[in-house]
Design a protein around this motif. Structure first.
Motif, PDB file in Angstrom:
ATOM      1  N   VAL A 108       0.835  -1.199   0.000  1.00  0.00           N
ATOM      2  CA  VAL A 108       0.000   0.000   0.000  1.00  0.00           C
ATOM      3  C   VAL A 108       0.870   1.248   0.000  1.00  0.00           C
ATOM      4  O   VAL A 108       1.846   1.336   0.742  1.00  0.00           O
ATOM      5  CB  VAL A 108      -0.946   0.001   1.217  1.00  0.00           C
ATOM      6  CG1 VAL A 108      -1.781   1.277   1.258  1.00  0.00           C
ATOM      7  CG2 VAL A 108      -1.834  -1.228   1.202  1.00  0.00           C
ATOM      8  N   GLY A 109       0.537   2.192  -0.849  1.00  0.00           N
ATOM      9  CA  GLY A 109       1.288   3.439  -0.936  1.00  0.00           C
ATOM     10  C   GLY A 109       2.400   3.403  -1.967  1.00  0.00           C
ATOM     11  O   GLY A 109       3.113   4.378  -2.135  1.00  0.00           O
ATOM     12  N   THR A 110       2.559   2.264  -2.637  1.00  0.00           N
ATOM     13  CA  THR A 110       3.545   2.140  -3.711  1.00  0.00           C
ATOM     14  C   THR A 110       2.830   1.589  -4.942  1.00  0.00           C
ATOM     15  O   THR A 110       1.638   1.294  -4.905  1.00  0.00           O
ATOM     16  CB  THR A 110       4.696   1.180  -3.333  1.00  0.00           C
ATOM     17  OG1 THR A 110       4.182  -0.164  -3.301  1.00  0.00           O
ATOM     18  CG2 THR A 110       5.285   1.535  -1.975  1.00  0.00           C
ATOM     19  N   GLU A 130      11.909   6.436   3.298  1.00  0.00           N
ATOM     20  CA  GLU A 130      11.686   6.975   4.623  1.00  0.00           C
ATOM     21  C   GLU A 130      11.181   5.894   5.565  1.00  0.00           C
ATOM     22  O   GLU A 130      10.471   4.980   5.158  1.00  0.00           O
ATOM     23  CB  GLU A 130      10.669   8.110   4.556  1.00  0.00           C
ATOM     24  CG  GLU A 130      11.160   9.306   3.761  1.00  0.00           C
ATOM     25  CD  GLU A 130      10.152  10.435   3.751  1.00  0.00           C
ATOM     26  OE1 GLU A 130       9.268  10.456   4.632  1.00  0.00           O
ATOM     27  OE2 GLU A 130      10.252  11.294   2.872  1.00  0.00           O
ATOM     28  N   ALA A 131      11.545   6.007   6.825  1.00  0.00           N
ATOM     29  CA  ALA A 131      11.072   5.062   7.835  1.00  0.00           C
ATOM     30  C   ALA A 131       9.565   5.202   7.992  1.00  0.00           C
ATOM     31  O   ALA A 131       9.004   6.285   7.852  1.00  0.00           O
ATOM     32  CB  ALA A 131      11.778   5.318   9.164  1.00  0.00           C
ATOM     33  N   GLY A 132       8.914   4.082   8.234  1.00  0.00           N
ATOM     34  CA  GLY A 132       7.464   4.072   8.412  1.00  0.00           C
ATOM     35  C   GLY A 132       6.928   2.669   8.200  1.00  0.00           C
ATOM     36  O   GLY A 132       7.691   1.705   8.058  1.00  0.00           O
ATOM     37  N   GLU A 133       5.624   2.555   8.164  1.00  0.00           N
ATOM     38  CA  GLU A 133       4.996   1.261   7.941  1.00  0.00           C
ATOM     39  C   GLU A 133       4.134   1.313   6.695  1.00  0.00           C
ATOM     40  O   GLU A 133       3.409   2.279   6.468  1.00  0.00           O
ATOM     41  CB  GLU A 133       4.146   0.848   9.149  1.00  0.00           C
ATOM     42  CG  GLU A 133       4.961   0.433  10.334  1.00  0.00           C
ATOM     43  CD  GLU A 133       4.122  -0.181  11.440  1.00  0.00           C
ATOM     44  OE1 GLU A 133       2.877  -0.197  11.338  1.00  0.00           O
ATOM     45  OE2 GLU A 133       4.721  -0.650  12.419  1.00  0.00           O
ATOM     46  N   GLY A 151      -0.599  -7.741   6.093  1.00  0.00           N
ATOM     47  CA  GLY A 151       0.709  -7.801   6.723  1.00  0.00           C
ATOM     48  C   GLY A 151       1.296  -6.409   6.806  1.00  0.00           C
ATOM     49  O   GLY A 151       0.658  -5.425   6.445  1.00  0.00           O
ATOM     50  N   ILE A 152       2.546  -6.335   7.272  1.00  0.00           N
ATOM     51  CA  ILE A 152       3.207  -5.036   7.428  1.00  0.00           C
ATOM     52  C   ILE A 152       4.617  -5.100   6.867  1.00  0.00           C
ATOM     53  O   ILE A 152       5.354  -6.054   7.113  1.00  0.00           O
ATOM     54  CB  ILE A 152       3.276  -4.630   8.917  1.00  0.00           C
ATOM     55  CG1 ILE A 152       1.873  -4.366   9.450  1.00  0.00           C
ATOM     56  CG2 ILE A 152       4.153  -3.404   9.124  1.00  0.00           C
ATOM     57  CD1 ILE A 152       1.823  -4.039  10.927  1.00  0.00           C
TER      58      ILE A 152
END
Length: 169
Positions: A108-110, A130-133, A151-152
């Motif tokens: 998600v987000g890519t 960047e750091a994140g989830e 999942g993460i």
């Protein structure tokens, strides 16, 4: 034969609309780099994943400077490993296969999004800066628990990543 002015106008607009549809489809297929899923990732025996060198213990492995490979197994209704931990400012190539039925794998987000077919290894690459989830979701209906299959991808600062344990924390 006489063609009314309004008919000429509608004919012209219809032709422009058809040309516009064709141009849109051509741009979507060629211009933005959308490619079809292929079998470049290889094949595996989905019934013997426990014996496969990469998929028997799925995880993250550093293969170069700021380059990582993540081997992921999709099963009803989980992704293994979960979470997947990688350092920031790196490129991660996911090799994803299924042990049971067809699944989806989307970060998600890519723009990373692929179908996961039993016996085939899907390959998709993501750059994480960047750091994140990031969430991982299954977007192909895979059974009654499909709505819980997630999942993460945890992206941690480079100094916090421990490559000796495959990034698992």
């Amino acid at each position: 034969m006489h063609i009314h002015q309004y008919e000429k106008l509608w004919l012209g607009m219809s032709l422009l609309l058809i040309v516009g549809f064709i141009a849109t489809i051509t741009y979507g297929a060629v211009g933005v780099g959308v490619t079809m899923v292929d079998d470049s990732g290889g094949n595996v025996n989905p019934n013997a994943l426990d014996e496969h060198p990469e998929f028997s213990d799925p995880g993250v492995e550093q293969v170069g400077e700021n380059e990582y490979e993540a081997h992921v197994v999709a099963r009803q209704f989980i992704f293994q490993p979960d979470p997947i931990v990688v350092p920031a400012n790196s490129t991660v190539t996911f090799y994803v296969t299924s042990a049971d039925v067809i699944h989806g794998f989307s970060v998600v987000g890519t723009n990373a999004n692929t179908m996961v077919i039993p016996g085939e290894v899907s390959e998709v690459t993501v750059e994480v800066n960047e750091a994140g989830e990031y969430g991982l979701i299954c977007h192909e209906y895979c059974g009654s628990g499909h709505h819980t299959m997630e999942g993460i991808l945890r992206v941690v600062p480079e100094g916090e990543y421990n490559s000796s344990d495959g990034g698992e924390q």
